[in-house]
Design an enzyme around this catalytic site. Structure first.
Site, short mmCIF file in Angstrom:
data_model
loop_
_atom_site.label_atom_id
_atom_site.label_comp_id
_atom_site.label_asym_id
_atom_site.label_seq_id
_atom_site.Cartn_x
_atom_site.Cartn_y
_atom_site.Cartn_z
N VAL A 136 9.88 41.06 62.08
CA VAL A 136 8.71 41.85 61.68
C VAL A 136 7.57 40.86 61.40
O VAL A 136 7.52 40.25 60.36
CB VAL A 136 9.00 42.76 60.45
N ASP B 214 -5.17 39.78 64.54
CA ASP B 214 -6.45 39.26 65.03
C ASP B 214 -6.54 39.51 66.53
O ASP B 214 -5.54 39.77 67.18
CB ASP B 214 -6.60 37.76 64.71
N1 HPA Z 1 -1.70 32.79 67.82
C1 HPA Z 1 -0.41 32.52 67.59
N2 HPA Z 1 0.33 33.20 66.71
C2 HPA Z 1 -0.26 34.19 66.04
C3 HPA Z 1 -1.59 34.53 66.23
C4 HPA Z 1 -2.35 33.80 67.18
O1 HPA Z 1 -3.54 34.05 67.41
N3 HPA Z 1 -1.90 35.57 65.40
C5 HPA Z 1 -0.76 35.84 64.72
N4 HPA Z 1 0.24 35.03 65.11
#
Ligand code: HPA
Length: 259
Positions: A113, A228
């Site tokens: 998760v 993101d």
């Molecule tokens: N890159 C690598 N792993 C991640 C990212 C990302 O932008 N966001 C959440 N885990």
């Protein structure tokens, strides 16, 4: 296997005494007795997420390990024993925990998760993603398979259950290929090409989990909330993060308790 023998030897070295004075066997990275960890286990990267899940989603959760502050708990959900264990970040770290959980503690159903970055225009912040497969630039695949590009895939029955649970809960999910990268800060990787080929998101652990599970004939799945967006540069607000985390957890818990 040879690795299992190594684990057993290391575990023998790591024999410890609990505060109550009883002898127990732990692995180098997980301090637990066999039987203290459930066959069904949730795997967040962040150890404080493991604590949060234990305290907010499980009943009667008890901490079984805190080696290196990588916390693990066992409790129940709807009466079914469930563990939750932090894995740290990246394939090398998750591989240590998953190997020990499978080979020393008998875990059989493992659900990551986590969070991922969105790479595709069809994926939005707050979406829950399910990794049907996990491509990777990690040396893991080459080291095991030489010139064969092994494809790490989700366990089909868990994937099917997760999609069905999401539908039942009326939660939208996207299912497809993700990429498990070795470098979070990677200016060399060709993200537009990956997106062209339908990669939905980027994270750092699923390919390791799927490959180790395949080797051991146990079941694994990886779920993510999108934290993101690589195309737009947006990030989740704290509130959005919380809501999508709750959605992912509902799907993960309903999936893991199924036969
Ligand atoms: N890159 C690598 N792993 C991640 C990212 C990302 O932008 N966001 C959440 N885990």
């Amino acid at each position: 296997c040879m690795l299992c023998d190594v684990i057993k030897i290391l575990a023998a070295y790591a024999t410890n005494r609990r505060s109550k004075g009883e002898l127990f066997m732990s692995t180098p990275h997980i301090a637990a007795e066999k039987g203290e960890i459930a066959e069904r286990i949730l795997l967040p990267g962040d150890p404080l997420r493991a604590k949060f899940i234990a305290e907010n989603f499980l009943d009667n959760a008890k901490e079984y390990t805190s080696i290196r502050n990588i916390l693990g708990y066992t409790g129940t959900y709807k009466g079914v024993p469930i563990s939750v264990q932090g894995t740290g970040m990246g394939i090398p770290s998750i591989s240590i925990y998953v190997h020990e959980l499978i080979h020393a503690f008998g875990c059989k159903k493992l659900i990551r998760v986590g969070t991922c970055g969105a790479m595709h225009k069809d994926v939005k912040l707050r979406d829950v993603l399910i990794a049907q497969a996990a491509s990777t630039d990690s040396s893991l695949i080459r080291n095991i398979f030489n010139n064969i590009n092994f494809c790490p895939i989700a366990d089909y029955s868990l994937l099917e259950k997760a999609v069905a649970s999401a539908r039942k809960l009326n939660l939208p999910v996207k299912v497809g290929n993700v990429i498990s990268v070795d470098r979070f800060y990677d200016k060399d990787i060709d993200n537009p090409r990956l997106t062209t080929y339908g990669i939905l998101g980027v994270e750092m652990e699923a390919a390791g989990l799927y490959t180790l599970a395949a080797e051991a004939h146990v079941r694994a799945l990886a779920l993510f909330t999108v934290s993101d967006h690589l195309l737009t540069g947006e990030g989740c607000t704290v509130e959005e993060r919380q809501t999508s985390f709750q959605d992912m957890m509902k799907i993960a818990l309903e999936t893991i308790i199924e036969e």
